[in-house]
Design an enzyme around this catalytic site. Structure first.
Site, mmCIF file in Angstrom:
data_model
loop_
_atom_site.group_PDB
_atom_site.id
_atom_site.type_symbol
_atom_site.label_atom_id
_atom_site.label_comp_id
_atom_site.label_asym_id
_atom_site.label_seq_id
_atom_site.Cartn_x
_atom_site.Cartn_y
_atom_site.Cartn_z
ATOM 1 N N ASP B 25 49.129 43.233 66.891
ATOM 2 C CA ASP B 25 48.791 41.810 66.832
ATOM 3 C C ASP B 25 50.076 41.054 67.108
ATOM 4 O O ASP B 25 50.949 40.969 66.236
ATOM 5 C CB ASP B 25 48.223 41.481 65.444
ATOM 6 C CG ASP B 25 47.955 39.985 65.271
ATOM 7 O OD1 ASP B 25 48.164 39.223 66.238
ATOM 8 O OD2 ASP B 25 47.540 39.597 64.166
ATOM 9 N N LYS B 87 55.004 32.588 71.247
ATOM 10 C CA LYS B 87 53.664 32.743 71.829
ATOM 11 C C LYS B 87 53.161 31.434 72.444
ATOM 12 O O LYS B 87 52.407 31.442 73.406
ATOM 13 C CB LYS B 87 52.708 33.217 70.733
ATOM 14 C CG LYS B 87 51.354 33.677 71.227
ATOM 15 C CD LYS B 87 50.581 34.296 70.069
ATOM 16 C CE LYS B 87 49.207 34.759 70.464
ATOM 17 N NZ LYS B 87 48.521 35.374 69.309
ATOM 18 N N GLU B 184 41.349 38.656 70.033
ATOM 19 C CA GLU B 184 41.573 38.723 68.592
ATOM 20 C C GLU B 184 40.273 38.676 67.774
ATOM 21 O O GLU B 184 40.112 39.466 66.843
ATOM 22 C CB GLU B 184 42.547 37.614 68.165
ATOM 23 C CG GLU B 184 43.970 37.911 68.637
ATOM 24 C CD GLU B 184 44.890 36.704 68.629
ATOM 25 O OE1 GLU B 184 44.488 35.643 68.119
ATOM 26 O OE2 GLU B 184 46.015 36.829 69.144
ATOM 27 N N ASP B 206 39.244 31.727 63.691
ATOM 28 C CA ASP B 206 40.613 32.245 63.651
ATOM 29 C C ASP B 206 41.623 31.115 63.763
ATOM 30 O O ASP B 206 41.848 30.585 64.838
ATOM 31 C CB ASP B 206 40.780 33.251 64.798
ATOM 32 C CG ASP B 206 42.196 33.820 64.877
ATOM 33 O OD1 ASP B 206 43.064 33.418 64.065
ATOM 34 O OD2 ASP B 206 42.434 34.661 65.759
#
Lengths: 177, 622
Positions: B25, B87, B184, B206
């Site tokens: 992850d 990210k 994800e 999420d």
């Protein structure tokens, strides 16, 4: 290189070639076949196998997409007979249908311009009803009478209704935001 | 068509060999690596027992690179060279990044993409991410005691092609073999074991450090189908910190703080947010560089009030996603919570209110994605067991299209189409004698090219001169199972073929990736040529082994005359293997591929037929 499955979409899923389709059987066949060819089954194997698996899985997804929707399914059946329903121009259509087209378009444009959500939704329901009627006619033309010229005509009507449906969806989305 | 090996569920190709595979992850705030050990997914820990690696990379002036907690600790001291939340920059231009003005970095733009100037020179987000991945890879290899077969790396479902490609490039740079880029939410669903008889519609909410994602999944008989996905790539837990941070500046009446003070206060803001998850009140104490002490108290109610708009902002994509899927909130059977930010009680309450049910929170929201990725990695590596017979059918999150006249977008592949997918579109020339055509590939939902993301531009040249409208140029899109696009174009009308293949790559070109690998900072001492040879040898052995197994199992599908060329090509490849010439081995692999085309097609056909009649290959084998 295109994948040559040497089979049409129906044969790929082991289904009879007809406009009428058993949706549940199609769903099941799609999943069973995809389970065999999907890239996830080949992720640990050679690059060659990974690439091939992707081509097969792509083809299976395409076949499922085509057969799932009545419009693309009807087009596909005509293509199997060597007829491209989109190729010829609208001039071959009946004047009556062309008049209908114009009336529908105007109704949608009016409702959109005056932001009448309820009117747009009513039009959408009417168009859906028309669509159902066309589906029944197509089944008769393709599976029953094998009247390909009629079927091509019906497919073009359906294309027009689908386009109209999209226009209404877009108008509704624009009004919502 | 060449040879396809068909692995039945419950049967790996080499039954006694357990391949080492991990799920990673790669998060905005923290990153994790997990694996399946004795049938159970676990997160791997570092030497001091921590499984979360802060996604922070520091480029030190002495040439060292720190990753994780050490780098995080130096944030306030060395903000310019300490990259957090990288990210957010993956596959992005500067205008796509929120709050650029408050960030302490020395940004520059190259080829439209963000780069960072550090004490060690210019670094791309791909390189920064690769540093994080290298640490996780090393952790895994030490912990598992061997080289990894591959890794599944998770990405937000809403990531566009540029962001996915950047993520894959980072993994390649870190020396990882990417088995799959996995969305994800899908990973989270796998971790929750939603495969086991969980029929129905599930929502995966999420809220991570920097991104928000909502996905609607349909589960039926072992098939995970992503029906729709939506989100906001610039909304996450960091924004909640930022609100608190602004509140602190306001309350303590601090003029624009120095970079160091800003870092210090931002860290206190995060701590306060975390404290408010369990406490009704949190105190914030920070010593500024001036010697001044900031001391504040915030109640949960105040925090909720100042961040409620952020929570509400997540519900927009939720509504859009349900509409795309043609569903209402009451159709949803369960809601899975992912991401540390979903620990905040007011987030859970908003989700519960919207869906009319309590969300699922029994797995650690920080670990759930890594655990699911590990389970999928284990399967993709070939360690599939009989009760893991599921299939992921994922979709592309954003439409793909081409620029046409007047700056308009012609959509070629619609969003939420199941991948892998290929689609072609025909175009024509608009001038007499036109011999070239510019092709511009874009991604997004808007009608104007300027409102969409530009993915690639290329030119098709060598079109034979014809009158306007006579040429037929077919542009083909292929999206693979990782959600990555490749585009090719050719002219069909005249029978003359011109062909260009473009694989858009962001942040780094393929050449740059190759060059960096050649620099060998990861494979020190290893010669690039030797590596190329080894890769070809491995591939050749795989292909030979697969062919042998296939012949042993289904040789009966071939006549003797059909079998001969296959045997010959295999012998030839065996001989080439010993030659030590990578290029020749490659030619041998391709030659074997060509002569096994027909055989592969028949085997695949047989396997499909068996699947349709509901029989396993083993059962019909005499």
């Amino acid at each position: 290189m295109a994948v040559d499955l040497r089979k049409n979409h129906y044969e790929l899923f082991g289904l009879p070639v007809s406009f009428r389709i058993d949706g549940a059987a199609l769903d099941k066949a799609y999943r069973d076949v995809q389970a065999q060819v999907h890239p996830d089954r080949f992720a640990h194997l050679s690059d060659l196998e990974k690439r091939l698996s992707m081509q097969w899985a792509t083809q299976v997804n395409e076949a499922y997409r085509v057969l799932r929707s009545p419009l693309s399914r009807a087009c596909y059946l005509l293509e199997l007979q060597g007829i491209d329903p989109a190729l010829e121009s609208n001039t071959a259509m009946s004047p009556e249908f062309l008049m209908d087209q114009m009336a529908w378009r105007e109704a949608v444009a009016d409702a959109r311009d005056s932001a009448q959500v309820a009117e747009l939704e009513a039009l959408q329901r009417r168009i859906r009803g028309e669509g159902k009627g066309l589906e029944a006619d197509l089944e008769d033309a393709l599976d029953g009478r094998h009247a390909l010229d009629d079927a091509r005509d019906l497919v073009r009507r359906m294309m027009f209704l689908t386009k109209l449906q999209h226009d209404i969806d877009n108008a509704l989305e624009a009004l919502e935001s | 068509m060449a040879l396809l090996q068909i692995a039945e569920p419950g049967e790996s190709t080499a039954p006694h060999q357990h391949r080492l595979a991990v799920g990673i992850d790669l998060g905005t705030t923290n990153s994790l690596v997990a694996t399946v050990r004795n049938g159970i997914a676990v997160c791997l820990q570092d030497a001091s027992g921590r499984s979360m690696l802060p996604s922070v990379v520091r480029y030190r002036s002495d040439g060292q690179v720190d990753v994780g907690a050490v780098a995080q600790a130096a944030q306030a001291k060395d903000p310019r060279n300490t990259i957090v939340s990288v990210k957010r920059f993956m596959g992005r231009g500067l205008k796509d990044v929120a709050h650029v003005e408050t960030m302490p970095y020395d940004f520059l733009v190259q080829d439209g993409m963000v780069r960072l100037r550090t004490t060690q020179g210019v670094r791309s987000p791909v390189e920064v991410s690769a540093e994080i991945l290298k640490v996780l890879r090393q952790r895994a290899e030490e912990s598992l005691g061997g080289e990894l077969t591959g890794a599944v790396i998770t990405v937000p479902a809403y990531f566009d092609d540029a962001q996915r490609q950047a993520t894959k490039d980072a993994a390649t740079l870190a020396g990882l073999n990417v088995l799959r880029l996995l969305n994800e939410p899908t990973a989270a669903a796998i971790a929750y074991g939603l495969d086991n008889g969980s029929e129905g519609i599930y929502a995966i909410y999420d809220l991570g450090g920097g991104t928000f994602d909502i996905s609607i999944l349909k589960l039926s008989r072992g098939v995970f189908e992503v029906l729709a996905t939506s989100g906001d790539v610039a909304l996450g837990g960091d924004d909640f910190d930022h609100r608190l941070f602004c509140w602190m500046l306001d309350k303590a009446q601090i003029a624009p703080p120095s970079v160091e003070d800003a870092r210090r206060l931002a860290m206190r803001a995060r701590e306060a947010k975390e404290s408010l998850t369990v406490n009704e009140e949190a105190s914030v104490v920070a010593d500024l560089a001036s010697g001044e002490r900031v001391s504040l108290v915030i109640s949960r109610d105040d925090f909720v009030a100042m961040t409620q708009t952020l929570v509400q902002k997540t519900l927009g994509p939720v509504r859009k996603c349900l509409r795309d899927a043609g569903l209402s909130p009451e159709d949803v059977k369960g809601v899975v919570m992912v991401g540390g930010a979903t620990r905040m009680p007011h987030v859970q309450r908003a989700v519960a209110d919207y869906f009319g049910q309590e969300p699922l929170t029994n797995l650690d929201p920080d670990k759930v994605v890594a655990l699911g990725a590990a389970i999928q990695a284990n399967i993709l590596a070939g360690n599939r067991s009989a009760d893991e017979d599921w299939l992921l059918l994922d979709v592309i999150p954003l439409s793909l299209g081409l620029e046409t006249m007047g700056g308009l977008v012609e959509k070629v592949i619609a969003r939420n189409s199941t991948i892998p997918i290929a689609r072609a579109q025909d175009f024509t020339t608009f001038k007499d004698g036109q011999t070239a055509m510019a092709i511009h590939v874009v991604q997004g939902e808007r009608e104007l090219v300027s409102d969409c993301r530009s993915l690639a531009r290329f030119e098709l040249r060598g079109i034979p001169p014809m009158v306007a409208g006579a040429a037929r140029i077919r542009v083909s899109f292929q999206v693979d199972a990782d959600g990555l696009l490749s585009v090719s174009a050719r002219e069909l009308g005249s029978g003359v073929e011109a062909r260009v293949v473009v694989k858009p790559s962001y942040g780094l070109t393929d050449e740059e990736v190759a060059a960096m690998l050649r620099e060998g900072f990861d494979h020190a001492g290893e010669d690039m040529e030797a590596r190329g040879l080894r890769e070809q040898q491995v591939e050749a052995r795989r292909v030979l082994e697969a062919t042998q197994q296939a012949l042993a199992k289904d040789g009966g599908l071939l006549s003797d005359a059909e079998r001969d060329p296959i045997d010959q090509a295999m012998d030839a490849l065996e001989n080439l293997l010993a030659s030590g010439n990578a290029a020749q081995i490659k030619v041998g692999i391709e030659a074997l591929g060509r002569v096994t085309d027909e055989f592969a097609a028949r085997r695949m056909d047989q396997s499909i037929r068996n699947a349709l009649t509901g029989r396993k290959v083993d059962e019909i084998k005499v």
